[in-house]
Motif scaffolding. Structure first.
Motif, PDB file in Angstrom:
ATOM      1  N   TYR A   5     -34.916  11.263 -46.943  1.00 43.82           N
ATOM      2  CA  TYR A   5     -34.503  10.668 -45.680  1.00 43.82           C
ATOM      3  C   TYR A   5     -34.843  11.544 -44.476  1.00 43.82           C
ATOM      4  CZ  TYR A   5     -32.082   7.526 -48.757  1.00 43.82           C
ATOM      5  OH  TYR A   5     -31.791   6.613 -49.726  1.00 43.82           O
ATOM      6  N   GLN A   6     -35.679  12.529 -44.665  1.00 43.47           N
ATOM      7  CA  GLN A   6     -36.020  13.433 -43.579  1.00 43.47           C
ATOM      8  C   GLN A   6     -37.072  12.787 -42.679  1.00 43.47           C
ATOM      9  OE1 GLN A   6     -37.362  17.240 -44.855  1.00 43.47           O
ATOM     10  NE2 GLN A   6     -37.070  18.160 -42.866  1.00 43.47           N
ATOM     11  N   SER A   7     -36.902  12.939 -41.379  1.00 42.02           N
ATOM     12  CA  SER A   7     -37.866  12.368 -40.448  1.00 42.02           C
ATOM     13  C   SER A   7     -39.105  13.250 -40.365  1.00 42.02           C
ATOM     14  CB  SER A   7     -37.237  12.202 -39.068  1.00 42.02           C
ATOM     15  OG  SER A   7     -36.855  13.463 -38.558  1.00 42.02           O
ATOM     16  N   ALA A   8     -40.239  12.604 -40.035  1.00 39.71           N
ATOM     17  CA  ALA A   8     -41.500  13.327 -39.885  1.00 39.71           C
ATOM     18  C   ALA A   8     -42.391  12.552 -38.929  1.00 39.71           C
ATOM     19  CB  ALA A   8     -42.186  13.500 -41.235  1.00 39.71           C
ATOM     20  N   VAL A   9     -43.314  13.259 -38.300  1.00 41.91           N
ATOM     21  CA  VAL A   9     -44.324  12.636 -37.445  1.00 41.91           C
ATOM     22  C   VAL A   9     -45.688  13.198 -37.836  1.00 41.91           C
ATOM     23  CG1 VAL A   9     -42.832  12.117 -35.482  1.00 41.91           C
ATOM     24  CG2 VAL A   9     -43.941  14.321 -35.616  1.00 41.91           C
ATOM     25  N   TRP A  10     -46.721  12.381 -37.640  1.00 45.91           N
ATOM     26  CA  TRP A  10     -48.079  12.758 -37.983  1.00 45.91           C
ATOM     27  C   TRP A  10     -48.971  12.526 -36.766  1.00 45.91           C
ATOM     28  CZ3 TRP A  10     -44.760  10.025 -41.028  1.00 45.91           C
ATOM     29  CH2 TRP A  10     -44.373  10.620 -42.224  1.00 45.91           C
ATOM     30  N   PRO A  11     -48.952  13.441 -35.790  1.00 39.27           N
ATOM     31  CA  PRO A  11     -49.777  13.240 -34.600  1.00 39.27           C
ATOM     32  C   PRO A  11     -51.260  13.152 -34.982  1.00 39.27           C
ATOM     33  CG  PRO A  11     -48.655  15.377 -34.545  1.00 39.27           C
ATOM     34  CD  PRO A  11     -48.215  14.681 -35.770  1.00 39.27           C
ATOM     35  N   GLN A  12     -51.973  12.257 -34.301  1.00 42.31           N
ATOM     36  CA  GLN A  12     -53.372  11.989 -34.642  1.00 42.31           C
ATOM     37  C   GLN A  12     -54.360  12.853 -33.860  1.00 42.31           C
ATOM     38  OE1 GLN A  12     -54.111   9.639 -37.184  1.00 42.31           O
ATOM     39  NE2 GLN A  12     -51.909   9.936 -37.414  1.00 42.31           N
ATOM     40  N   ASN A  13     -53.885  13.519 -32.791  1.00 38.47           N
ATOM     41  CA  ASN A  13     -54.784  14.363 -32.000  1.00 38.47           C
ATOM     42  C   ASN A  13     -53.958  15.440 -31.291  1.00 38.47           C
ATOM     43  OD1 ASN A  13     -53.721  13.159 -29.555  1.00 38.47           O
ATOM     44  ND2 ASN A  13     -55.058  11.400 -29.972  1.00 38.47           N
ATOM     45  N   GLU A  14     -54.651  16.316 -30.567  1.00 36.32           N
ATOM     46  CA  GLU A  14     -53.981  17.434 -29.897  1.00 36.32           C
ATOM     47  C   GLU A  14     -53.033  16.954 -28.798  1.00 36.32           C
ATOM     48  OE1 GLU A  14     -53.954  20.663 -30.756  1.00 36.32           O
ATOM     49  OE2 GLU A  14     -55.116  20.027 -32.501  1.00 36.32           O
ATOM     50  N   THR A  15     -53.384  15.867 -28.116  1.00 33.08           N
ATOM     51  CA  THR A  15     -52.531  15.338 -27.054  1.00 33.08           C
ATOM     52  C   THR A  15     -51.195  14.873 -27.634  1.00 33.08           C
ATOM     53  OG1 THR A  15     -54.489  14.609 -25.846  1.00 33.08           O
ATOM     54  CG2 THR A  15     -52.388  13.619 -25.198  1.00 33.08           C
ATOM     55  N   GLN A  16     -51.256  14.141 -28.738  1.00 33.26           N
ATOM     56  CA  GLN A  16     -50.027  13.685 -29.387  1.00 33.26           C
ATOM     57  C   GLN A  16     -49.227  14.865 -29.917  1.00 33.26           C
ATOM     58  OE1 GLN A  16     -51.041  10.805 -32.389  1.00 33.26           O
ATOM     59  NE2 GLN A  16     -51.483   9.197 -30.888  1.00 33.26           N
ATOM     60  N   LEU A  17     -49.915  15.853 -30.476  1.00 31.64           N
ATOM     61  CA  LEU A  17     -49.221  17.034 -31.005  1.00 31.64           C
ATOM     62  C   LEU A  17     -48.463  17.739 -29.885  1.00 31.64           C
ATOM     63  CD1 LEU A  17     -48.554  19.058 -33.243  1.00 31.64           C
ATOM     64  CD2 LEU A  17     -50.726  20.192 -32.737  1.00 31.64           C
ATOM     65  N   GLY A  18     -49.109  17.902 -28.732  1.00 32.64           N
ATOM     66  CA  GLY A  18     -48.449  18.533 -27.597  1.00 32.64           C
ATOM     67  C   GLY A  18     -47.238  17.747 -27.128  1.00 32.64           C
ATOM     68  N   ALA A  19     -47.362  16.416 -27.099  1.00 37.49           N
ATOM     69  CA  ALA A  19     -46.243  15.569 -26.675  1.00 37.49           C
ATOM     70  C   ALA A  19     -45.080  15.662 -27.659  1.00 37.49           C
ATOM     71  CB  ALA A  19     -46.708  14.119 -26.531  1.00 37.49           C
ATOM     72  N   VAL A  20     -45.385  15.679 -28.946  1.00 32.75           N
ATOM     73  CA  VAL A  20     -44.342  15.779 -29.975  1.00 32.75           C
ATOM     74  C   VAL A  20     -43.615  17.113 -29.862  1.00 32.75           C
ATOM     75  CG1 VAL A  20     -43.966  16.035 -32.467  1.00 32.75           C
ATOM     76  CG2 VAL A  20     -45.391  14.176 -31.614  1.00 32.75           C
ATOM     77  N   MET A  21     -44.367  18.192 -29.747  1.00 30.19           N
ATOM     78  CA  MET A  21     -43.747  19.517 -29.680  1.00 30.19           C
ATOM     79  C   MET A  21     -42.894  19.649 -28.416  1.00 30.19           C
ATOM     80  SD  MET A  21     -44.600  20.589 -32.561  1.00 30.19           S
ATOM     81  CE  MET A  21     -43.820  22.183 -32.473  1.00 30.19           C
ATOM     82  N   ALA A  22     -43.385  19.107 -27.302  1.00 34.10           N
ATOM     83  CA  ALA A  22     -42.613  19.160 -26.056  1.00 34.10           C
ATOM     84  C   ALA A  22     -41.318  18.361 -26.189  1.00 34.10           C
ATOM     85  CB  ALA A  22     -43.455  18.625 -24.899  1.00 34.10           C
ATOM     86  N   ALA A  23     -41.402  17.192 -26.832  1.00 34.31           N
ATOM     87  CA  ALA A  23     -40.207  16.362 -27.015  1.00 34.31           C
ATOM     88  C   ALA A  23     -39.186  17.076 -27.906  1.00 34.31           C
ATOM     89  CB  ALA A  23     -40.586  15.012 -27.609  1.00 34.31           C
ATOM     90  N   ILE A  24     -39.652  17.702 -28.966  1.00 36.93           N
ATOM     91  CA  ILE A  24     -38.738  18.419 -29.869  1.00 36.93           C
ATOM     92  C   ILE A  24     -38.070  19.585 -29.130  1.00 36.93           C
ATOM     93  CG2 ILE A  24     -38.661  19.929 -31.899  1.00 36.93           C
ATOM     94  CD1 ILE A  24     -40.706  18.044 -33.214  1.00 36.93           C
ATOM     95  N   GLU A  25     -38.853  20.343 -28.390  1.00 36.45           N
ATOM     96  CA  GLU A  25     -38.285  21.466 -27.631  1.00 36.45           C
ATOM     97  C   GLU A  25     -37.268  20.978 -26.597  1.00 36.45           C
ATOM     98  OE1 GLU A  25     -41.586  23.646 -26.012  1.00 36.45           O
ATOM     99  OE2 GLU A  25     -42.382  24.091 -28.008  1.00 36.45           O
TER     100      GLU A  25
END
Length: 114
Positions: A5-25
Motif C-alpha cells: 500500500y505504499q505510494s510511489a511516483v514514476w516521473p517520465q523526465n527531469e522536469t517531472q522529477l524536479g516537480a515531484v521532489m519540490a512537492a515532497i520537500e
C-alpha cells in the motif's frame, strides 16, 4: 508501512522529477514530517484488468444502486407498487457489478489446477 500500500511516483523526465521532489520537500516542510512516497525510474506500464477499467464510472452506478436498496429498505413495506421487485433488481445490479472481481481469483486458481 506495508509495501503493498505504499505510494510511489514514476516521473517520465527531469522536469517531472524536479516537480515531484519540490512537492515532497514542500509537504515535508509544511507538515513537519517525512513523506514516504517512493520516487523511482519509469517502469513498463501494464493496463489493469478489464473489470478495473472505468472504475469511477462503474462505482458511481454501484453506489447509486446500493443507496437505492438502502432507501427502499428504510421506507415502510408496500409504500408503493413494485417496491420489492425494485429492491431485488437493484440488489442484483450491485451483485452483478462485483461478479467479475469475485470470479477472477477463482479463474486463476482453477487454471493452476489444470
Amino acid at each position: 508501512m506495508s509495501a503493498q500500500y505504499q505510494s510511489a511516483v514514476w516521473p517520465q523526465n527531469e522536469t517531472q522529477l524536479g516537480a515531484v521532489m519540490a512537492a515532497i520537500e514542500r509537504v515535508e516542510r509544511t507538515r513537519g514530517r517525512t513523506v514516504y512516497t517512493k520516487v523511482e525510474k519509469p517502469k513498463r506500464w501494464y493496463d489493469a484488468e478489464w473489470y478495473h477499467q472505468s472504475y469511477n464510472n462503474k462505482n458511481k452506478a454501484r453506489l447509486a444502486a446500493a443507496f437505492g436498496v438502502f432507501v427502499l429498505n428504510n421506507i415502510p413495506h408496500g409504500s408503493f407498487p413494485g417496491q420489492e421487485p425494485l429492491k431485488t433488481v437493484l440488489g442484483g445490479a450491485v451483485f452483478l457489478s462485483l461478479l467479475p472481481q469475485l470470479v477472477s481469483p477463482f479463474d486463476r486458481l482453477l487454471s493452476m489446477l489444470d
